[in-house]
Design a protein around this motif. Structure first.
Motif, PDB file in Angstrom:
ATOM      1  N   ILE A 227       0.854  -1.188   0.000  1.00  0.00           N
ATOM      2  CA  ILE A 227       0.000   0.000   0.000  1.00  0.00           C
ATOM      3  C   ILE A 227       0.889   1.236   0.000  1.00  0.00           C
ATOM      4  O   ILE A 227       1.861   1.319   0.753  1.00  0.00           O
ATOM      5  CB  ILE A 227      -0.931   0.041   1.231  1.00  0.00           C
ATOM      6  CG1 ILE A 227      -1.816  -1.204   1.286  1.00  0.00           C
ATOM      7  CG2 ILE A 227      -1.798   1.310   1.215  1.00  0.00           C
ATOM      8  CD1 ILE A 227      -2.841  -1.300   0.178  1.00  0.00           C
ATOM      9  N   TRP A 269      -5.967   2.962  -5.486  1.00  0.00           N
ATOM     10  CA  TRP A 269      -6.890   2.436  -4.491  1.00  0.00           C
ATOM     11  C   TRP A 269      -7.845   3.504  -3.973  1.00  0.00           C
ATOM     12  O   TRP A 269      -8.969   3.228  -3.565  1.00  0.00           O
ATOM     13  CB  TRP A 269      -6.069   1.835  -3.347  1.00  0.00           C
ATOM     14  CG  TRP A 269      -6.794   0.823  -2.529  1.00  0.00           C
ATOM     15  CD1 TRP A 269      -7.635  -0.140  -2.964  1.00  0.00           C
ATOM     16  CD2 TRP A 269      -6.713   0.668  -1.111  1.00  0.00           C
ATOM     17  NE1 TRP A 269      -8.090  -0.890  -1.923  1.00  0.00           N
ATOM     18  CE2 TRP A 269      -7.529  -0.406  -0.762  1.00  0.00           C
ATOM     19  CE3 TRP A 269      -6.011   1.338  -0.105  1.00  0.00           C
ATOM     20  CZ2 TRP A 269      -7.683  -0.836   0.548  1.00  0.00           C
ATOM     21  CZ3 TRP A 269      -6.159   0.905   1.201  1.00  0.00           C
ATOM     22  CH2 TRP A 269      -6.994  -0.167   1.522  1.00  0.00           C
ATOM     23  N   ALA A 275      -2.380   0.631  -4.450  1.00  0.00           N
ATOM     24  CA  ALA A 275      -2.257  -0.708  -3.870  1.00  0.00           C
ATOM     25  C   ALA A 275      -1.721  -1.662  -4.930  1.00  0.00           C
ATOM     26  O   ALA A 275      -2.114  -1.591  -6.096  1.00  0.00           O
ATOM     27  CB  ALA A 275      -3.609  -1.191  -3.353  1.00  0.00           C
ATOM     28  N   GLU A 331      -1.617  -1.537   5.218  1.00  0.00           N
ATOM     29  CA  GLU A 331      -2.063  -0.143   5.317  1.00  0.00           C
ATOM     30  C   GLU A 331      -1.524   0.496   6.598  1.00  0.00           C
ATOM     31  O   GLU A 331      -1.044   1.642   6.584  1.00  0.00           O
ATOM     32  CB  GLU A 331      -3.590  -0.084   5.277  1.00  0.00           C
ATOM     33  CG  GLU A 331      -4.140   1.320   5.107  1.00  0.00           C
ATOM     34  CD  GLU A 331      -5.644   1.326   4.930  1.00  0.00           C
ATOM     35  OE1 GLU A 331      -6.174   2.376   4.539  1.00  0.00           O
ATOM     36  OE2 GLU A 331      -6.290   0.290   5.192  1.00  0.00           O
TER      37      GLU A 331
END
Length: 527
Positions: A227, A269, A275, A331
């Protein structure tokens, strides 16, 4: 079907010696009529087959195959327009055999048909001195537009090989081919947009989530998820406009694509988040990918807002692990990385903006350093608290940061500015305000930046506020800035002596400057 008048006259002629001849004419006429009928029937069948096609390549190949049964030619070629060139998509012969044509839209025969949107027929190529013949054996050529997307070309070794009936059939066939190709193109575009981000061309969140569940299999393990969050996007949007922000996102997307494998799923994303799914990639290899991405961003040439991204990665090793928990961990690691680097990122952005300002503006680094000295002196003269002096000094360094958004030509224009140029210049306090607001630990000086060109009498910009409604430190900066600029001069204004500068400050007290602060400043300079 109506019998042609000339043939009718021959048939009704009762001369005894013409009976066999008449029968031959009748037979020939009906054979031709039957042949035309069969060709029309075949044309209808082809149209029905084309209508059932789902892919463009199927239509290209079917068209080549079918035209052989309707028209008389030696070579046929189907061109589609791509980047202002007619590109061969299908041909009845090997591609090299039709390479004698120049496929320029401007000069080629097929190009002329495309531009005119009409059939371009040549009955005898030998009559064209500029024709580029392949072994000098081809004589007739017909070019039929495929709507606005291409051209179909048929070439024959015979003179006058193509009839009016051929033209009519070709126009009907290729009008329909165009219609079906346009429909497929529209469907492909809708499908593309459904799974792609329209700005960056990367996959979108919907595709990412679908791919994540599709690849969540034992065969794809270890499966890593990366991420990334773009640094400086809010600043780019607020200070320079969304076009600059969009370009920043495009550069980030391009860099990510250049550093990942073909099998990796790269997606946008969210607004500033990307992502990436890395199939069959363990934690160690995923770390190498992050290193490669960071190196690519570091190697990008310096610019006002240099593309940069904070990254986090997590890896699924066991099939029993929840893939959504792995995603959440990636994340969280990205946010921790962004937080750890936040001070460094902010300093890099500010340094980049200052360098850009010093490159394009007459106000040099030395001017800022001189203002810092004056700011420190007047701060002590006014008995300001240490935190207020620190605030003033930060304000001194960044008060004109909004000028980075102004074109250098306007910023350093010699002579009197036009009304339009002045409007552009007068937007820099607002641009500086947005820049400061976009950097959390600089936001507290945003209002000062916005007000540093306000005048005591209310005739300044951009708000037109006056007197003590102007923030105190903005009134202080206005005086020390004007004083130092007068001593240094500008492209359109020569420098003056200290004495003349102080006289000018005194003259403008109560108009441009706070009169009490002017008095304090003059006393400080004379001490």
């Amino acid at each position: 079907m109506k019998i042609p008048a000339k043939l009718k006259e021959e048939i009704i002629d009762d001369s005894a010696n013409k009976s066999n001849y008449q029968l031959d004419l009748i037979n020939e006429y009906f054979e031709e009529t039957l042949d035309d009928f069969n060709k029309l029937k075949k044309l209808l069948e082809i149209i029905k087959q084309i209508n059932r096609c789902q892919k463009k390549d199927e239509i290209y190949n079917l068209t080549i195959k079918a035209t052989k049964e309707i028209f008389n030619f030696n070579i046929c070629t189907l061109y589609i327009i791509e980047k202002e060139q007619l590109v061969i998509k299908a041909t009845s012969t090997c591609k090299t055999a039709v390479d004698f044509w120049d496929w320029s839209i401007e000069t080629d025969m097929a190009g002329k048909a495309y531009k005119a949107g009409d059939v371009y027929l040549i009955d005898d190529l030998m009559k064209l001195s500029e024709s580029k013949l392949f072994y000098n054996k081809y004589r007739s050529v017909i070019n039929v537009p495929i709507g606005t997307i291409g051209v179909f070309q048929m070439i024959s070794t015979e003179v006058n090989a193509f009839t009016e009936e051929d033209i009519e059939k070709a126009e009907v066939l290729f009008a329909y081919v165009s219609k079906v190709l346009q429909l497929i193109k529209s469907e492909e575009k809708i499908k593309y947009l459904h799974f792609h981000d329209s700005l960056t061309g990367l996959y979108n969140r919907a595709y990412f989530e679908d791919a994540l569940h599709r690849l969540d299999t034992k065969r794809q393990l270890p499966l890593s998820i990366l991420i990334g969050d773009v640094n400086g996007l809010k600043l780019a949007n607020d200070a320079f406009g969304h076009q600059v922000g969009d370009n920043l996102l495009k550069k980030v997307a391009k860099t990510l694509k250049s550093t990942c494998r073909k099998e990796d799923i790269i997606s946008r994303w969210g607004g500033d988040e990307f992502a990436i799914i890395l199939p069959e990639t363990d934690a160690k290899d995923a770390s190498r990918v992050i290193k490669r991405i960071n190196e690519a961003f570091n190697n990008i040439e310096e610019e006002i807002i240099k593309p940069d991204i904070a990254l986090g990665v997590a890896t699924k090793e066991d099939i029993n692990e929840d893939i959504m928990e792995v995603l959440t961990e990636a994340e969280n690691r990205m946010y921790r990385n962004k937080l750890n680097r936040s001070e460094d990122i902010k300093n890099k952005i500010i340094s980049s903006l200052q360098r850009e300002l010093w490159k394009k503006d007459y106000e040099t680094k030395e001017h800022i350093e001189s203002l810092e000295v004056l700011g420190l002196k007047i701060g002590k003269k006014l008995n300001l608290a240490d935190d207020e002096i620190d605030k003033l000094l930060l304000f001194v360094r960044l008060h004109d940061i909004g000028k980075v958004t102004i074109d250098e030509e306007v910023l350093n224009k010699q002579g009197e500015l036009s009304k339009q140029d002045r409007k552009v210049i007068e937007r820099h306090p607002e641009a500086g305000y947005h820049i400061a607001k976009a950097i959390p630990d600089k936001a507290y000086i945003a209002d000062l930046i916005l007000a540093h060109h306000e005048w005591w009498d209310g005739s300044g910009y951009p708000l037109g506020i006056k007197g003590e409604a102007i923030p105190f430190l903005a009134r202080v900066l206005a005086i020390i800035d004007a004083y130092d600029v007068m001593l240094r001069g500008r492209p359109y204004q020569p420098k003056v002596t200290k004495e003349k500068a102080l006289i000018e400050l005194k003259r403008c007290a109560g108009i441009q400057f706070d009169p009490k602060l002017v008095q304090v400043f003059i006393e400080m300079i004379n001490d």
